[in-house]
Design a protein around this motif. Structure first.
Motif, PDB file in Angstrom:
ATOM      1  N   LEU A  37       0.821  -1.214   0.000  1.00 44.34           N
ATOM      2  CA  LEU A  37       0.000   0.000   0.000  1.00 44.34           C
ATOM      3  C   LEU A  37       0.854   1.262   0.000  1.00 44.34           C
ATOM      4  CD1 LEU A  37      -2.699  -1.066   2.598  1.00 44.34           C
ATOM      5  CD2 LEU A  37      -3.036  -0.748   0.132  1.00 44.34           C
ATOM      6  N   TYR A  38       2.089   1.142   0.484  1.00 40.12           N
ATOM      7  CA  TYR A  38       2.986   2.290   0.552  1.00 40.12           C
ATOM      8  C   TYR A  38       4.225   1.967  -0.264  1.00 40.12           C
ATOM      9  CZ  TYR A  38       6.173   5.801   2.377  1.00 40.12           C
ATOM     10  OH  TYR A  38       7.063   6.834   2.487  1.00 40.12           O
ATOM     11  N   SER A  39       4.544   2.831  -1.173  1.00 40.56           N
ATOM     12  CA  SER A  39       5.749   2.689  -1.971  1.00 40.56           C
ATOM     13  C   SER A  39       6.725   3.771  -1.521  1.00 40.56           C
ATOM     14  CB  SER A  39       5.415   2.838  -3.450  1.00 40.56           C
ATOM     15  OG  SER A  39       6.584   2.685  -4.215  1.00 40.56           O
ATOM     16  N   ALA A  40       7.682   3.375  -0.709  1.00 44.18           N
ATOM     17  CA  ALA A  40       8.638   4.327  -0.140  1.00 44.18           C
ATOM     18  C   ALA A  40       9.535   4.886  -1.233  1.00 44.18           C
ATOM     19  CB  ALA A  40       9.479   3.643   0.933  1.00 44.18           C
ATOM     20  N   SER A  41       9.735   6.188  -1.197  1.00 46.75           N
ATOM     21  CA  SER A  41      10.624   6.826  -2.166  1.00 46.75           C
ATOM     22  C   SER A  41      11.854   7.355  -1.446  1.00 46.75           C
ATOM     23  CB  SER A  41       9.909   7.977  -2.873  1.00 46.75           C
ATOM     24  OG  SER A  41       9.730   9.063  -1.981  1.00 46.75           O
ATOM     25  N   ALA A  42      12.935   7.471  -2.201  1.00 49.79           N
ATOM     26  CA  ALA A  42      14.164   8.034  -1.644  1.00 49.79           C
ATOM     27  C   ALA A  42      13.917   9.469  -1.173  1.00 49.79           C
ATOM     28  CB  ALA A  42      15.273   7.994  -2.689  1.00 49.79           C
ATOM     29  N   TRP A  91       2.328  -1.494  13.272  1.00 47.48           N
ATOM     30  CA  TRP A  91       2.242  -1.852  11.859  1.00 47.48           C
ATOM     31  C   TRP A  91       0.790  -2.039  11.416  1.00 47.48           C
ATOM     32  CZ3 TRP A  91       6.239  -0.313   9.493  1.00 47.48           C
ATOM     33  CH2 TRP A  91       7.484  -0.340  10.105  1.00 47.48           C
ATOM     34  N   ALA A  92      -0.040  -2.589  12.276  1.00 45.07           N
ATOM     35  CA  ALA A  92      -1.466  -2.733  11.946  1.00 45.07           C
ATOM     36  C   ALA A  92      -2.107  -1.355  11.820  1.00 45.07           C
ATOM     37  CB  ALA A  92      -2.172  -3.561  13.016  1.00 45.07           C
ATOM     38  N   ASP A  93      -1.769  -0.451  12.743  1.00 42.35           N
ATOM     39  CA  ASP A  93      -2.293   0.919  12.672  1.00 42.35           C
ATOM     40  C   ASP A  93      -1.815   1.616  11.412  1.00 42.35           C
ATOM     41  OD1 ASP A  93      -3.535   0.515  15.087  1.00 42.35           O
ATOM     42  OD2 ASP A  93      -2.050   1.638  16.258  1.00 42.35           O
ATOM     43  N   TRP A  94      -0.560   1.368  11.029  1.00 39.79           N
ATOM     44  CA  TRP A  94       0.009   1.977   9.834  1.00 39.79           C
ATOM     45  C   TRP A  94      -0.748   1.518   8.588  1.00 39.79           C
ATOM     46  CZ3 TRP A  94       4.515   0.507   6.392  1.00 39.79           C
ATOM     47  CH2 TRP A  94       4.969   1.607   5.667  1.00 39.79           C
ATOM     48  N   LYS A  95      -0.989   0.210   8.491  1.00 41.68           N
ATOM     49  CA  LYS A  95      -1.734  -0.312   7.338  1.00 41.68           C
ATOM     50  C   LYS A  95      -3.149   0.253   7.298  1.00 41.68           C
ATOM     51  CE  LYS A  95      -0.635  -4.818   7.420  1.00 41.68           C
ATOM     52  NZ  LYS A  95      -0.626  -6.228   7.052  1.00 41.68           N
ATOM     53  N   GLU A  96      -3.782   0.333   8.462  1.00 40.97           N
ATOM     54  CA  GLU A  96      -5.133   0.883   8.529  1.00 40.97           C
ATOM     55  C   GLU A  96      -5.146   2.325   8.032  1.00 40.97           C
ATOM     56  OE1 GLU A  96      -8.018   2.106  12.124  1.00 40.97           O
ATOM     57  OE2 GLU A  96      -7.396   0.006  12.149  1.00 40.97           O
ATOM     58  N   ARG A  97      -4.138   3.083   8.425  1.00 41.08           N
ATOM     59  CA  ARG A  97      -4.032   4.480   7.982  1.00 41.08           C
ATOM     60  C   ARG A  97      -3.827   4.558   6.465  1.00 41.08           C
ATOM     61  NH1 ARG A  97       0.715   8.726   9.612  1.00 41.08           N
ATOM     62  NH2 ARG A  97      -0.201  10.485   8.561  1.00 41.08           N
ATOM     63  N   LEU A  98      -2.999   3.671   5.916  1.00 37.72           N
ATOM     64  CA  LEU A  98      -2.757   3.669   4.474  1.00 37.72           C
ATOM     65  C   LEU A  98      -4.020   3.281   3.698  1.00 37.72           C
ATOM     66  CD1 LEU A  98       0.775   2.038   4.437  1.00 37.72           C
ATOM     67  CD2 LEU A  98       0.224   4.407   3.851  1.00 37.72           C
ATOM     68  N   ILE A  99      -4.762   2.318   4.218  1.00 38.52           N
ATOM     69  CA  ILE A  99      -6.018   1.926   3.580  1.00 38.52           C
ATOM     70  C   ILE A  99      -6.964   3.124   3.550  1.00 38.52           C
ATOM     71  CG2 ILE A  99      -8.098   0.507   3.860  1.00 38.52           C
ATOM     72  CD1 ILE A  99      -6.138  -1.726   4.917  1.00 38.52           C
ATOM     73  N   ARG A 101      -6.170   6.345   3.668  1.00 40.94           N
ATOM     74  CA  ARG A 101      -5.677   7.389   2.773  1.00 40.94           C
ATOM     75  C   ARG A 101      -5.884   7.056   1.295  1.00 40.94           C
ATOM     76  NH1 ARG A 101      -2.757  11.517   4.930  1.00 40.94           N
ATOM     77  NH2 ARG A 101      -1.676  11.844   2.977  1.00 40.94           N
ATOM     78  N   ASN A 102      -6.155   5.800   0.991  1.00 44.80           N
ATOM     79  CA  ASN A 102      -6.435   5.393  -0.384  1.00 44.80           C
ATOM     80  C   ASN A 102      -7.930   5.209  -0.644  1.00 44.80           C
ATOM     81  OD1 ASN A 102      -3.792   5.123  -1.729  1.00 44.80           O
ATOM     82  ND2 ASN A 102      -3.388   3.715  -0.061  1.00 44.80           N
ATOM     83  N   SER A 103      -8.750   5.481   0.352  1.00 47.39           N
ATOM     84  CA  SER A 103     -10.187   5.276   0.208  1.00 47.39           C
ATOM     85  C   SER A 103     -10.844   6.443  -0.534  1.00 47.39           C
ATOM     86  CB  SER A 103     -10.847   5.114   1.583  1.00 47.39           C
ATOM     87  OG  SER A 103     -10.874   6.354   2.268  1.00 47.39           O
ATOM     88  N   GLU A 104     -11.995   6.158  -1.131  1.00 44.62           N
ATOM     89  CA  GLU A 104     -12.753   7.202  -1.823  1.00 44.62           C
ATOM     90  C   GLU A 104     -13.178   8.308  -0.856  1.00 44.62           C
ATOM     91  OE1 GLU A 104     -15.977   5.885  -4.350  1.00 44.62           O
ATOM     92  OE2 GLU A 104     -14.869   4.056  -4.853  1.00 44.62           O
ATOM     93  N   GLU A 105     -13.529   7.905   0.368  1.00 42.05           N
ATOM     94  CA  GLU A 105     -13.969   8.883   1.367  1.00 42.05           C
ATOM     95  C   GLU A 105     -12.856   9.869   1.708  1.00 42.05           C
ATOM     96  OE1 GLU A 105     -16.323   5.169   1.714  1.00 42.05           O
ATOM     97  OE2 GLU A 105     -14.180   5.559   1.691  1.00 42.05           O
ATOM     98  N   ILE A 107     -10.230  10.645  -0.146  1.00 45.72           N
ATOM     99  CA  ILE A 107      -9.950  11.468  -1.331  1.00 45.72           C
ATOM    100  C   ILE A 107     -11.010  12.556  -1.481  1.00 45.72           C
ATOM    101  CG2 ILE A 107      -9.788  11.421  -3.857  1.00 45.72           C
ATOM    102  CD1 ILE A 107      -8.492   8.556  -3.453  1.00 45.72           C
ATOM    103  N   GLN A 108     -12.264  12.193  -1.223  1.00 47.65           N
ATOM    104  CA  GLN A 108     -13.357  13.175  -1.291  1.00 47.65           C
ATOM    105  C   GLN A 108     -13.146  14.283  -0.252  1.00 47.65           C
ATOM    106  OE1 GLN A 108     -17.146  11.406  -0.431  1.00 47.65           O
ATOM    107  NE2 GLN A 108     -18.299  13.213  -1.031  1.00 47.65           N
ATOM    108  N   LEU A 109     -12.836  13.893   0.979  1.00 46.38           N
ATOM    109  CA  LEU A 109     -12.615  14.890   2.036  1.00 46.38           C
ATOM    110  C   LEU A 109     -11.382  15.743   1.744  1.00 46.38           C
ATOM    111  CD1 LEU A 109     -13.446  12.814   5.229  1.00 46.38           C
ATOM    112  CD2 LEU A 109     -14.724  14.768   4.325  1.00 46.38           C
ATOM    113  N   LYS A 110     -10.323  15.120   1.269  1.00 43.67           N
ATOM    114  CA  LYS A 110      -9.094  15.859   0.960  1.00 43.67           C
ATOM    115  C   LYS A 110      -9.353  16.901  -0.120  1.00 43.67           C
ATOM    116  CE  LYS A 110      -4.303  15.324  -0.269  1.00 43.67           C
ATOM    117  NZ  LYS A 110      -3.445  14.737  -1.265  1.00 43.67           N
TER     118      LYS A 110
END
Length: 153
Positions: A37-42, A91-99, A101-105, A107-110
């Motif tokens: 879900l997260y692609s880390a960049s340099a 790590w579970a909290d991190w994944k939940e946060r990433l999910i 941040r990728n949700s339609e809801e 994106i709509q709020l952002k």
């Protein structure tokens, strides 16, 4: 505006507590821990590593091939402080946060917040050139703040 890297710095500290790593390993492990879900960049990881180095929460050791990062005692103490504020597994909290941040809801709020910020900047400019409208703008903002407080109950 300075990009916030607090969550990435915490993730890096968690990783380095498990084992010392070089930058590319850190990026790959972050991607793995997020199930892709997260692609880390340099551009995100290395500035975060630099900030951690400056705070002396990590150290850098160079061998002939790669720069290896490891956590310091100060970094372990910082991690303990962070854990006091965490609820559940990092790590579970991190994944939940990433999910989220990728949700339609999200994106709509952002999108709505970005539009609001743009209009707010315009309104502030108008108030600057028309100071007598400051009271009206302040009342509007106070009302919106109260409505948000009610919505958050």
């Amino acid at each position: 505006m300075k990009k916030r890297r607090g969550f990435i710095k915490a993730a890096i500290l968690h990783l380095l507590k498990e084992e010392s790593m070089h930058g590319y390993q850190i990026m790959k492990e972050l991607e793995s821990r997020s199930d892709g879900l997260y692609s880390a960049s340099a551009g995100t990881v290395y500035p975060a590593l630099q900030e951690l180095l400056e705070k002396e929460w990590i150290k850098l050791e160079s061998d002939l091939e790669k720069k290896i990062y490891f956590i310091t005692d100060e970094g372990k103490e910082r991690l303990k402080e962070l854990r006091k504020r965490e609820e559940g597994d990092f790590w579970a909290d991190w994944k939940e946060r990433l999910i989220w941040r990728n949700s339609e809801e999200f994106i709509q709020l952002k999108t709505a917040v970005e539009q609001w910020e743009e209009e707010m900047h315009k309104a502030m400019k108008r108030v600057r050139s028309n100071p007598e409208s400051a009271a009206e703008m302040s009342a509007f903002l106070t009302e919106m703040t109260e409505r948000l407080k009610i919505a958050n109950k």
